[in-house]
Every structure is written in structure tokens, then in C-alpha cells.
Design a protein around this motif. Structure first.
Motif, PDB file in Angstrom:
ATOM      1  N   ARG A 257       0.816  -1.225   0.000  1.00 31.44           N
ATOM      2  CA  ARG A 257       0.000   0.000   0.000  1.00 31.44           C
ATOM      3  C   ARG A 257       0.848   1.274   0.000  1.00 31.44           C
ATOM      4  O   ARG A 257       0.312   2.366  -0.048  1.00 31.44           O
ATOM      5  CB  ARG A 257      -0.908   0.032   1.227  1.00 31.44           C
ATOM      6  N   HIS A 258       2.160   1.132   0.076  1.00 37.69           N
ATOM      7  CA  HIS A 258       3.046   2.294   0.130  1.00 37.69           C
ATOM      8  C   HIS A 258       2.833   3.138  -1.123  1.00 37.69           C
ATOM      9  O   HIS A 258       2.916   2.630  -2.248  1.00 37.69           O
ATOM     10  CB  HIS A 258       4.508   1.852   0.224  1.00 37.69           C
ATOM     11  N   PRO A 259       2.564   4.454  -0.964  1.00 38.86           N
ATOM     12  CA  PRO A 259       2.220   5.277  -2.123  1.00 38.86           C
ATOM     13  C   PRO A 259       3.286   5.319  -3.217  1.00 38.86           C
ATOM     14  O   PRO A 259       2.966   5.340  -4.406  1.00 38.86           O
ATOM     15  CB  PRO A 259       1.986   6.668  -1.545  1.00 38.86           C
TER      16      PRO A 259
ATOM     17  N   LEU B 151       5.885   3.002  -3.573  1.00 37.19           N
ATOM     18  CA  LEU B 151       6.376   1.676  -3.954  1.00 37.19           C
ATOM     19  C   LEU B 151       5.290   0.737  -4.468  1.00 37.19           C
ATOM     20  O   LEU B 151       5.594  -0.362  -4.919  1.00 37.19           O
ATOM     21  CB  LEU B 151       7.058   1.020  -2.748  1.00 37.19           C
ATOM     22  N   ARG B 152       4.043   1.144  -4.407  1.00 38.77           N
ATOM     23  CA  ARG B 152       2.901   0.271  -4.697  1.00 38.77           C
ATOM     24  C   ARG B 152       3.086  -0.535  -5.987  1.00 38.77           C
ATOM     25  O   ARG B 152       2.993  -1.756  -5.989  1.00 38.77           O
ATOM     26  CB  ARG B 152       1.624   1.086  -4.756  1.00 38.77           C
ATOM     27  N   ARG B 153       3.347   0.140  -7.076  1.00 40.37           N
ATOM     28  CA  ARG B 153       3.440  -0.532  -8.367  1.00 40.37           C
ATOM     29  C   ARG B 153       4.622  -1.510  -8.405  1.00 40.37           C
ATOM     30  O   ARG B 153       4.486  -2.653  -8.862  1.00 40.37           O
ATOM     31  CB  ARG B 153       3.570   0.510  -9.486  1.00 40.37           C
ATOM     32  N   ALA B 154       5.773  -1.086  -7.918  1.00 41.01           N
ATOM     33  CA  ALA B 154       6.960  -1.955  -7.905  1.00 41.01           C
ATOM     34  C   ALA B 154       6.735  -3.176  -7.022  1.00 41.01           C
ATOM     35  O   ALA B 154       7.131  -4.299  -7.379  1.00 41.01           O
ATOM     36  CB  ALA B 154       8.180  -1.172  -7.432  1.00 41.01           C
ATOM     37  N   VAL B 155       6.092  -2.980  -5.879  1.00 40.70           N
ATOM     38  CA  VAL B 155       5.823  -4.091  -4.964  1.00 40.70           C
ATOM     39  C   VAL B 155       4.859  -5.086  -5.612  1.00 40.70           C
ATOM     40  O   VAL B 155       5.071  -6.301  -5.549  1.00 40.70           O
ATOM     41  CB  VAL B 155       5.277  -3.573  -3.607  1.00 40.70           C
ATOM     42  N   GLN B 156       3.799  -4.597  -6.248  1.00 43.99           N
ATOM     43  CA  GLN B 156       2.843  -5.494  -6.910  1.00 43.99           C
ATOM     44  C   GLN B 156       3.535  -6.302  -8.013  1.00 43.99           C
ATOM     45  O   GLN B 156       3.262  -7.491  -8.193  1.00 43.99           O
ATOM     46  CB  GLN B 156       1.661  -4.702  -7.488  1.00 43.99           C
ATOM     47  N   GLU B 157       4.431  -5.667  -8.748  1.00 43.54           N
ATOM     48  CA  GLU B 157       5.161  -6.374  -9.807  1.00 43.54           C
ATOM     49  C   GLU B 157       6.108  -7.425  -9.218  1.00 43.54           C
ATOM     50  O   GLU B 157       6.239  -8.522  -9.754  1.00 43.54           O
ATOM     51  CB  GLU B 157       5.933  -5.388 -10.695  1.00 43.54           C
ATOM     52  N   ALA B 158       6.790  -7.082  -8.128  1.00 42.25           N
ATOM     53  CA  ALA B 158       7.675  -8.046  -7.468  1.00 42.25           C
ATOM     54  C   ALA B 158       6.882  -9.237  -6.945  1.00 42.25           C
ATOM     55  O   ALA B 158       7.299 -10.396  -7.081  1.00 42.25           O
ATOM     56  CB  ALA B 158       8.442  -7.370  -6.332  1.00 42.25           C
ATOM     57  N   LEU B 159       5.717  -8.983  -6.349  1.00 43.45           N
ATOM     58  CA  LEU B 159       4.871 -10.080  -5.871  1.00 43.45           C
ATOM     59  C   LEU B 159       4.392 -10.946  -7.035  1.00 43.45           C
ATOM     60  O   LEU B 159       4.313 -12.169  -6.911  1.00 43.45           O
ATOM     61  CB  LEU B 159       3.675  -9.532  -5.089  1.00 43.45           C
TER      62      LEU B 159
ATOM     63  N   PRO C 180      -4.390  -7.959  -3.272  1.00 35.56           N
ATOM     64  CA  PRO C 180      -4.820  -6.600  -3.587  1.00 35.56           C
ATOM     65  C   PRO C 180      -4.615  -5.639  -2.418  1.00 35.56           C
ATOM     66  O   PRO C 180      -4.599  -6.045  -1.251  1.00 35.56           O
ATOM     67  CB  PRO C 180      -6.311  -6.763  -3.893  1.00 35.56           C
ATOM     68  N   ALA C 181      -4.490  -4.370  -2.740  1.00 38.63           N
ATOM     69  CA  ALA C 181      -4.299  -3.341  -1.713  1.00 38.63           C
ATOM     70  C   ALA C 181      -5.466  -3.290  -0.741  1.00 38.63           C
ATOM     71  O   ALA C 181      -5.303  -2.903   0.412  1.00 38.63           O
ATOM     72  CB  ALA C 181      -4.095  -1.974  -2.370  1.00 38.63           C
ATOM     73  N   ALA C 182      -6.657  -3.702  -1.157  1.00 39.41           N
ATOM     74  CA  ALA C 182      -7.836  -3.651  -0.286  1.00 39.41           C
ATOM     75  C   ALA C 182      -7.814  -4.693   0.833  1.00 39.41           C
ATOM     76  O   ALA C 182      -8.545  -4.563   1.818  1.00 39.41           O
ATOM     77  CB  ALA C 182      -9.096  -3.836  -1.122  1.00 39.41           C
ATOM     78  N   VAL C 183      -6.979  -5.726   0.723  1.00 47.30           N
ATOM     79  CA  VAL C 183      -6.900  -6.754   1.758  1.00 47.30           C
ATOM     80  C   VAL C 183      -6.332  -6.142   3.028  1.00 47.30           C
ATOM     81  O   VAL C 183      -5.279  -5.493   3.000  1.00 47.30           O
ATOM     82  CB  VAL C 183      -6.024  -7.943   1.297  1.00 47.30           C
ATOM     83  N   GLU C 184      -7.031  -6.344   4.147  1.00 46.12           N
ATOM     84  CA  GLU C 184      -6.571  -5.845   5.435  1.00 46.12           C
ATOM     85  C   GLU C 184      -5.739  -6.937   6.110  1.00 46.12           C
ATOM     86  O   GLU C 184      -6.214  -8.061   6.265  1.00 46.12           O
ATOM     87  CB  GLU C 184      -7.762  -5.473   6.308  1.00 46.12           C
ATOM     88  N   ILE C 185      -4.498  -6.593   6.498  1.00 42.40           N
ATOM     89  CA  ILE C 185      -3.587  -7.583   7.078  1.00 42.40           C
ATOM     90  C   ILE C 185      -3.024  -7.051   8.380  1.00 42.40           C
ATOM     91  O   ILE C 185      -2.507  -5.936   8.446  1.00 42.40           O
ATOM     92  CB  ILE C 185      -2.436  -7.920   6.104  1.00 42.40           C
TER      93      ILE C 185
END
Length: 186
Positions: free
Chosen positions: A12-14, A16-24, A32-37
Motif C-alpha cells: 500500500r506504500h504510495p 512503492l505500490r506498483r513496484a511491490v505489486q510487480e515483485a509479488l 490486492p491493496a484492499a486486503v486488510e492484514i
């Protein structure tokens, strides 16, 4: 904390969001960012194949293995018409390799400390500290809630004594007091 768990926490980091999603995505992980963890998420085997529905809540100290799917049981129904409301995985739950937690209607809750076995297909809520396995999943046992960490050597001995006492009581209940085990409890 593993690399994948760390990436999931930062999704959810503003900046890093895109880079983190691509790495995952390289690990086949879709969270998804909407998942609460909550805190203390543990992901083993790099979470290969881990998929979560956006309407998921994960509690503290949850353990996830590779191939876990948390999602809808009615994917053929348009999202807007689905009766699924949310999936909640409570604190301390363990979802083993290949476990599928699928909700068709309402809120499905995986209880606190519950274990969902490898390749199990869970389609209904569980209670706390239960063990579920199979396809479809059914309750196959119960867990003993984790004891708090001992504070002193004396407390450690008390914890061991309580654990032995619980084990003896379970054994006596299982074998009817004969002192011999009659096998696994089903």
C-alpha cells in the motif's frame, strides 16, 4: 519476516505500490491493496501461488503457505451480484499448502488458531483452535491454544507441568481411563 511477507506489508506504500505489486507477481502472489492484514504475517515457500480476494481480512500472526487461495466460491456470478460479504482469517490461523478458503454467501470466518490442512477446500466458518482437512473440509481435530511464553524458570516448569497434565487428561479421555490408547480421535 520473509521477503514476500515484507512485500505484502508494503503493497500500500504510495511510492512503492506498483513496484511491490510487480515483485509479488514474479512469485505468483496476488494480494490486492484492499486486503486488510494484521501484524506478524508469516509466508512460507515464498508464497508461490498465493491469491487473496480483495474482501479479505487477515488477523495478527497468521501463517500462509504456498498455493493458498482465499476467495469467492461463485466466480461465475458477477461480483456485484455475489452474496459473499467478506472472508476473515483470525489471529494465529494457519493455512497449509494448497488450502482453499471459498465463501459463497455472507461472512466466512477461519477461527482463531485454526489450522486448514494441505489441499483442504473450506467453504464454511470454523470455530477457534480447530483442525480442518479434506475436500470438502471437515473438522478432524482440535488444537490446544498456545501457552504464553514463560517469564522465569519457575514459570517454565509450571507451563511444562500444565502441558503434561493436559496431555494426560486428553489421553485418559481418549482411552476411557484404561491407560492404553485406542488410537486417533476422529
Amino acid at each position: 519476516m520473509s521477503l514476500v511477507a515484507s512485500l505484502i506489508q508494503r503493497r500500500r506504500h504510495p511510492l512503492l505500490r506498483r513496484a511491490v505489486q510487480e515483485a509479488l507477481a514474479l512469485y505468483g502472489v496476488e494480494v490486492p491493496a484492499a486486503v486488510e492484514i494484521g501484524t506478524g504475517l508469516k509466508v512460507f515457500h515464498r508464497g508461490f501461488g498465493l491469491v487473496m480476494h480483495p474482501w479479505t481480512t487477515i488477523g495478527d500472526d497468521v501463517t500462509l503457505y504456498n498455493g493458498v487461495t482465499i476467495g469467492r466460491a461463485d466466480p461465475w456470478v458477477p461480483q456485484q451480484r455475489s452474496l459473499m460479504e467478506r472472508i476473515v482469517v483470525e489471529d494465529g490461523a494457519v493455512l497449509c499448502s494448497g488450502a482453499k478458503v471459498l465463501c459463497k454467501q455472507g461472512v466466512l470466518t477461519v477461527g482463531r488458531g485454526t489450522v486448514v490442512g494441505a489441499n483442504a477446500v473450506l467453504t464454511r466458518s470454523t470455530g477457534p483452535w480447530e483442525i480442518w482437512a479434506g475436500a470438502p473440509a471437515r473438522q478432524v481435530g482440535v488444537r490446544t491454544p498456545a501457552l504464553p511464553a514463560p517469564q522465569s524458570p519457575h514459570d517454565h516448569q509450571d507451563a511444562q507441568d500444565r502441558a503434561r497434565s493436559t496431555l494426560r487428561a486428553t489421553s485418559v479421555a481418549r482411552d476411557g481411563g484404561s491407560g492404553r490408547s485406542s488410537g486417533p480421535v476422529t
